[in-house]
Design a protein around this motif. Structure first.
Motif, PDB file in Angstrom:
ATOM      1  N   LYS A 363      24.949  74.565 -21.903  1.00 45.25           N
ATOM      2  CA  LYS A 363      24.802  73.174 -22.325  1.00 45.25           C
ATOM      3  C   LYS A 363      25.433  72.227 -21.310  1.00 45.25           C
ATOM      4  O   LYS A 363      24.867  71.190 -20.967  1.00 45.25           O
ATOM      5  N   ILE A 364      26.619  72.580 -20.818  1.00 43.39           N
ATOM      6  CA  ILE A 364      27.285  71.751 -19.815  1.00 43.39           C
ATOM      7  C   ILE A 364      26.480  71.731 -18.525  1.00 43.39           C
ATOM      8  O   ILE A 364      26.351  70.687 -17.872  1.00 43.39           O
ATOM      9  N   LYS A 365      25.912  72.864 -18.144  1.00 43.60           N
ATOM     10  CA  LYS A 365      25.064  72.906 -16.950  1.00 43.60           C
ATOM     11  C   LYS A 365      23.890  71.945 -17.091  1.00 43.60           C
ATOM     12  O   LYS A 365      23.541  71.217 -16.158  1.00 43.60           O
ATOM     13  N   THR A 366      23.272  71.938 -18.274  1.00 46.89           N
ATOM     14  CA  THR A 366      22.119  71.069 -18.515  1.00 46.89           C
ATOM     15  C   THR A 366      22.517  69.592 -18.465  1.00 46.89           C
ATOM     16  O   THR A 366      21.811  68.762 -17.888  1.00 46.89           O
ATOM     17  N   LEU A 367      23.667  69.258 -19.052  1.00 45.02           N
ATOM     18  CA  LEU A 367      24.138  67.871 -19.051  1.00 45.02           C
ATOM     19  C   LEU A 367      24.570  67.416 -17.662  1.00 45.02           C
ATOM     20  O   LEU A 367      24.485  66.223 -17.339  1.00 45.02           O
ATOM     21  N   SER A 368      25.034  68.343 -16.849  1.00 46.66           N
ATOM     22  CA  SER A 368      25.585  67.979 -15.543  1.00 46.66           C
ATOM     23  C   SER A 368      24.534  67.398 -14.602  1.00 46.66           C
ATOM     24  O   SER A 368      24.836  66.525 -13.792  1.00 46.66           O
ATOM     25  N   ILE A 369      23.297  67.880 -14.697  1.00 48.25           N
ATOM     26  CA  ILE A 369      22.259  67.437 -13.758  1.00 48.25           C
ATOM     27  C   ILE A 369      21.954  65.951 -13.908  1.00 48.25           C
ATOM     28  O   ILE A 369      22.036  65.189 -12.931  1.00 48.25           O
ATOM     29  N   PRO A 370      21.603  65.449 -15.123  1.00 52.21           N
ATOM     30  CA  PRO A 370      21.367  64.005 -15.244  1.00 52.21           C
ATOM     31  C   PRO A 370      22.620  63.173 -15.002  1.00 52.21           C
ATOM     32  O   PRO A 370      22.537  62.058 -14.499  1.00 52.21           O
ATOM     33  N   ALA A 371      23.794  63.715 -15.371  1.00 55.09           N
ATOM     34  CA  ALA A 371      25.046  62.983 -15.127  1.00 55.09           C
ATOM     35  C   ALA A 371      25.287  62.821 -13.631  1.00 55.09           C
ATOM     36  O   ALA A 371      25.748  61.773 -13.173  1.00 55.09           O
ATOM     37  N   PHE A 372      24.976  63.849 -12.856  1.00 56.28           N
ATOM     38  CA  PHE A 372      25.126  63.803 -11.398  1.00 56.28           C
ATOM     39  C   PHE A 372      24.176  62.775 -10.798  1.00 56.28           C
ATOM     40  O   PHE A 372      24.570  61.944  -9.966  1.00 56.28           O
ATOM     41  N   ILE A 373      22.919  62.813 -11.212  1.00 57.31           N
ATOM     42  CA  ILE A 373      21.919  61.871 -10.686  1.00 57.31           C
ATOM     43  C   ILE A 373      22.304  60.440 -11.036  1.00 57.31           C
ATOM     44  O   ILE A 373      22.235  59.536 -10.200  1.00 57.31           O
ATOM     45  N   SER A 374      22.720  60.224 -12.283  1.00 49.54           N
ATOM     46  CA  SER A 374      23.137  58.884 -12.708  1.00 49.54           C
ATOM     47  C   SER A 374      24.331  58.408 -11.894  1.00 49.54           C
ATOM     48  O   SER A 374      24.408  57.235 -11.502  1.00 49.54           O
ATOM     49  N   GLY A 375      25.272  59.317 -11.611  1.00 40.15           N
ATOM     50  CA  GLY A 375      26.469  58.959 -10.850  1.00 40.15           C
ATOM     51  C   GLY A 375      26.170  58.572  -9.418  1.00 40.15           C
ATOM     52  O   GLY A 375      26.893  57.773  -8.823  1.00 40.15           O
ATOM     53  N   ILE A 376      25.121  59.147  -8.834  1.00 39.88           N
ATOM     54  CA  ILE A 376      24.741  58.770  -7.469  1.00 39.88           C
ATOM     55  C   ILE A 376      24.477  57.271  -7.381  1.00 39.88           C
ATOM     56  O   ILE A 376      24.791  56.615  -6.384  1.00 39.88           O
ATOM     57  N   PHE A 377      23.930  56.728  -8.453  1.00 38.49           N
ATOM     58  CA  PHE A 377      23.605  55.308  -8.480  1.00 38.49           C
ATOM     59  C   PHE A 377      24.699  54.484  -9.155  1.00 38.49           C
ATOM     60  O   PHE A 377      24.472  53.340  -9.546  1.00 38.49           O
ATOM     61  N   GLY A 378      25.891  55.089  -9.300  1.00 33.78           N
ATOM     62  CA  GLY A 378      27.069  54.338  -9.717  1.00 33.78           C
ATOM     63  C   GLY A 378      27.333  54.272 -11.197  1.00 33.78           C
ATOM     64  O   GLY A 378      28.338  53.697 -11.622  1.00 33.78           O
ATOM     65  N   VAL A 379      26.467  54.859 -12.029  1.00 35.41           N
ATOM     66  CA  VAL A 379      26.691  54.848 -13.477  1.00 35.41           C
ATOM     67  C   VAL A 379      27.346  56.175 -13.855  1.00 35.41           C
ATOM     68  O   VAL A 379      26.679  57.203 -13.963  1.00 35.41           O
ATOM     69  N   THR A 380      28.657  56.155 -14.037  1.00 32.54           N
ATOM     70  CA  THR A 380      29.415  57.400 -14.188  1.00 32.54           C
ATOM     71  C   THR A 380      29.830  57.708 -15.625  1.00 32.54           C
ATOM     72  O   THR A 380      30.444  58.741 -15.870  1.00 32.54           O
ATOM     73  N   MET A 418      29.837  40.821  -0.746  1.00 34.38           N
ATOM     74  CA  MET A 418      28.947  40.329  -1.794  1.00 34.38           C
ATOM     75  C   MET A 418      29.069  41.275  -2.978  1.00 34.38           C
ATOM     76  O   MET A 418      29.493  42.422  -2.829  1.00 34.38           O
ATOM     77  N   VAL A 419      28.724  40.792  -4.175  1.00 35.49           N
ATOM     78  CA  VAL A 419      28.671  41.664  -5.337  1.00 35.49           C
ATOM     79  C   VAL A 419      27.313  42.331  -5.322  1.00 35.49           C
ATOM     80  O   VAL A 419      26.285  41.693  -5.559  1.00 35.49           O
ATOM     81  N   GLY A 420      27.291  43.606  -4.988  1.00 35.94           N
ATOM     82  CA  GLY A 420      26.022  44.303  -4.839  1.00 35.94           C
ATOM     83  C   GLY A 420      25.817  45.353  -5.891  1.00 35.94           C
ATOM     84  O   GLY A 420      26.371  45.290  -6.991  1.00 35.94           O
ATOM     85  N   GLY A 421      25.011  46.361  -5.559  1.00 42.58           N
ATOM     86  CA  GLY A 421      24.696  47.418  -6.501  1.00 42.58           C
ATOM     87  C   GLY A 421      25.822  48.415  -6.647  1.00 42.58           C
ATOM     88  O   GLY A 421      26.884  48.290  -6.033  1.00 42.58           O
ATOM     89  N   LEU A 422      25.582  49.413  -7.478  1.00 40.60           N
ATOM     90  CA  LEU A 422      26.558  50.460  -7.717  1.00 40.60           C
ATOM     91  C   LEU A 422      26.172  51.713  -6.943  1.00 40.60           C
ATOM     92  O   LEU A 422      25.026  51.879  -6.526  1.00 40.60           O
ATOM     93  N   GLY A 423      27.117  52.623  -6.763  1.00 38.83           N
ATOM     94  CA  GLY A 423      26.821  53.876  -6.086  1.00 38.83           C
ATOM     95  C   GLY A 423      26.310  53.652  -4.673  1.00 38.83           C
ATOM     96  O   GLY A 423      26.833  52.814  -3.921  1.00 38.83           O
ATOM     97  N   ILE A 424      25.267  54.396  -4.308  1.00 35.24           N
ATOM     98  CA  ILE A 424      24.739  54.290  -2.943  1.00 35.24           C
ATOM     99  C   ILE A 424      24.182  52.903  -2.654  1.00 35.24           C
ATOM    100  O   ILE A 424      24.119  52.479  -1.498  1.00 35.24           O
ATOM    101  N   PHE A 425      23.786  52.159  -3.704  1.00 30.35           N
ATOM    102  CA  PHE A 425      23.266  50.814  -3.493  1.00 30.35           C
ATOM    103  C   PHE A 425      24.373  49.822  -3.140  1.00 30.35           C
ATOM    104  O   PHE A 425      24.100  48.686  -2.758  1.00 30.35           O
TER     105      PHE A 425
END
Length: 652
Positions: A363-380, A418-425
């Motif tokens: 279950k943690i493995k399954t949750l980790s994938i979307p959490a990782f992708i979301s975190g790339i864009f700054g939503v942690t 400037m106030v820009g995007g989150l994560g890689i943005f």
């Protein structure tokens, strides 16, 4: 209404729509202002599908949803009818908050509605600067000018947007706030300062100011209010009080136009003469003070802010730093605060990657994938609340990595422009007037370092001996391993009273044994004792139901009364908490039988084994008097344990 059922369940478990003063949302959270937080079923919400977790901070009851929170918010507002909530209702609960909680609530309410567009325009401006820096087009081209206009559109006219959100928060009319903000950025007044001043005020002091115009003979100190924050917030607060006064004194027949007419005539001149200059000077002092503290030791400042930023976010304390950062951009042209925390989200996703590779929990493995992708864009938030924080160690490792990343940013003197995007943005936000200099490359080095450290520290040290982030509890160590046969176990009566077969009670769900096999007891005394030894795996907020998991893996649920959840905890008092170790015969809770019955509820108490399929359950099936601690159920093994540490959905 895609999330209609989720919205209904959330509203029900925050205490119903009548318990909601207001609700807004940020990037991942529904932020409720509740009249009484004790009425909310926090444990139920935390375990609800579609809800990541629940936080209480800054006077807000925050239900963390994830990236799709805007869609859930729309359904919550539609079902609850919150769109027409009066502003005065929102302010009624402020009296119960402390000063700091009030401040955090005000700041978050003012800035949250514009954060999405602020980040979007900042990203456009950041990428525009990046494209110029790499030579894609010059800063004299039409492409650059148009994109720059889009990028500057919100920040330049910030007083207009904040005028709307600020006065709405303070209980005034949003369009009056916008009109005040529009006056502050009126271009003609800015052009006046190009001429010769009439005279100078406060000569020889740090507040020395040329005066170009007067209002009714009163000198007006013209400031540059474009992109400013503090002046419009103070002006909006003042305007809300002035408007409230006129609304109470002006007749209804002319109130529609006379209230805004008189409010603007009073507020705008006073803002230009008094509020604006004082607020601007205060903003400059705050900005200079921030830079002074930063200059004392950028490395230490970066390490501290970087390490604790995720903690600040969890409790909503980061809102206290957001206005300072925006003020620095206005007064200093650059900000180190947001720069020093830039590596935190990358440290977090590094930790998530470490958990994903190390854990055996599917279950943690399954949750980790979307959490990782979301975190790339700054939503942690999905990573924090769903993965690292529950396991504790990975979260600590991510904070250590973020602190080192922040110190690195301090070494290179990285700032945001400037106030820009989150994560890689957010990367283009670090491009300054000098283009791709070492300060910019320092940001790339720091986020890479934070990511690698977050991963390595979590993988090597963050998962514990059982590879699950925490040391196993003693009860978990004693659980039978896969393929081991359970032992026989005796369950005793938790109550004094009259025992009866489960099939005879007036609750179809329990009577049908759909939830598990067991017995029912009509109590003669309002004291509930532990029927087995084990761990309290569930304690409902209303105290009417308790779940205990034994060392042998049996899951026993005791439900006091029928539909007593509706009493919301009234007539119940618990002597234990979830997670406590209890011994058979230990007093768990007390309840008022007469009070429950007078409220119209039955006190018949079912006790069931929710994982009955794993045992041969022999339950007492004759009606007779019984005393607490007298055996009533025998559990004999009839199956192999399927997985180590299984917990039924009912008790989890």
């Amino acid at each position: 209404m895609k999330y209609e059922q989720l919205a209904k369940d959330i509203i029900e478990n925050v205490g119903g729509k009548e318990n909601v003063n207001s609700v807004v949302h940020c990037i991942t959270r529904l932020r409720f202002k509740l009249k009484d937080e004790s009425k909310a079923n926090t444990d139920v919400l935390k375990n609800m599908d579609g809800v990541v977790t629940v936080m209480k901070s800054g006077g807000q009851y925050q239900v963390v949803i994830g990236n799709h929170v805007p869609d859930v918010y729309k359904d919550v507002v539609e079902i609850g009818g919150f769109a027409n909530q009066a502003a005065s209702d929102d302010n009624e609960s402020d009296d119960n908050q402390g000063a700091f909680s009030k401040f955090i609530d005000i700041i978050s309410s003012i800035f949250t509605p514009v954060l999405g567009v602020l980040a979007a325009t900042g990203m456009i401006k950041g990428f525009n600067a990046l494209f110029v820096a790499v030579g894609l087009y010059p800063n004299t081209s039409g492409t650059y000018q148009i994109l720059n206009a889009v990028g500057d559109s919100l920040f330049y006219f910030f007083p207009i947007f904040l005028g709307y959100t600020a006065i709405k928060k303070f209980g005034g009319s949003p369009f009056i706030g916008m009109a005040i903000g529009g006056a502050l950025v009126y271009p003609t007044l800015t052009q006046i300062t190009a001429g010769e001043p009439l005279y100078t005020l406060f000569s020889g002091t740090m507040f020395q100011s040329p005066v170009f115009i007067e209002f009714l003979g009163i000198p007006v100190i013209l400031m540059t209010y474009s992109s400013s924050v503090i002046p419009i917030i103070l002006a909006a607060f003042f305007a809300s009080k002035v408007e409230s006064f006129f609304r109470k004194t002006i007749p209804d027949v002319v109130k529609t136009f006379l209230v805004p007419f008189l409010t603007l005539l009073v507020v705008v001149p006073i803002t230009f003469i008094v509020i604006g200059p004082i607020a601007t000077w205060a903003g400059s002092l705050i900005g200079a003070g921030t830079i002074w503290v930063y200059d004392l030791s950028p490395i230490i400042a970066g390490a501290i802010l970087g390490a604790f930023w995720q903690v600040f976010v969890i409790f909503g304390l980061h809102w206290g730093l957001i206005p300072i950062a925006i003020n620095n951009l206005t007064t200093q042209g650059a900000d180190p605060v947001l720069a020093m925390v830039f590596a935190a989200s990358f440290a977090q996703i590094g930790a998530v990657l470490g958990v994903w590779l190390k854990t055996r929990d599917q279950k943690i493995k399954t949750l980790s994938i979307p959490a990782f992708i979301s975190g790339i864009f700054g939503v942690t938030e999905p990573a924090i609340y769903g993965i690292t924080l529950p396991k504790k160690r990975p979260f600590i490792m991510s904070c250590i990595a973020a602190g080192i990343g922040g110190a690195t940013l301090g070494i290179f003197g990285t700032k945001v422009y400037m106030v820009g995007g989150l994560g890689i943005f957010g990367i283009p936000s670090n491009i300054g007037p000098n283009g791709l200099d070492m300060a910019f490359w320092g940001s790339i080095i720091s986020i890479t370092l934070a990511f690698i450290l977050g991963f390595v520290l979590t993988y090597l040290f963050g998962m514990g001996k059982n590879n699950e982030g925490v040391e196993p509890k003693e009860t978990e160590k004693k659980k039978p391993l896969e393929g081991t046969v359970k032992e026989s176990e005796v369950v005793v009566s938790p109550l004094n009273g009259q025992v009866q077969p489960l099939s005879t009670i007036k609750d179809e769900l329990f009577a049908s044994r759909a939830l598990g096999k067991g017995i029912a007891i009509e109590p003669s005394e309002g004291k509930l004792y532990a029927p087995v030894s084990g761990t309290v795996s569930a304690l409902f907020p209303t105290k009417h139901a308790i779940g205990i998991t034994t060392d042998n893996g049996a899951e026993v649920l005791i439900h006091v009364g029928m539909d007593t959840v509706q009493l919301e905890g009234k007539f119940f008092s618990a002597h234990i908490e979830k997670g406590d170790q209890v011994k058979q015969g230990q007093l768990l809770l007390e309840f008022d039988i007469e009070g429950i019955q007078s409220a119209g509820y039955l006190v018949t108490t079912p006790m069931i084994v929710t994982n009955s399929e794993q045992f041969d359950v022999e339950a007492l099936d004759e009606k007779r008097s019984i005393t607490a601690s007298e055996p009533v159920i025998t559990l004999n093994p009839n199956s192999i344990v399927e997985t180590e540490g299984n917990v039924s959905p009912l008790l989890s």
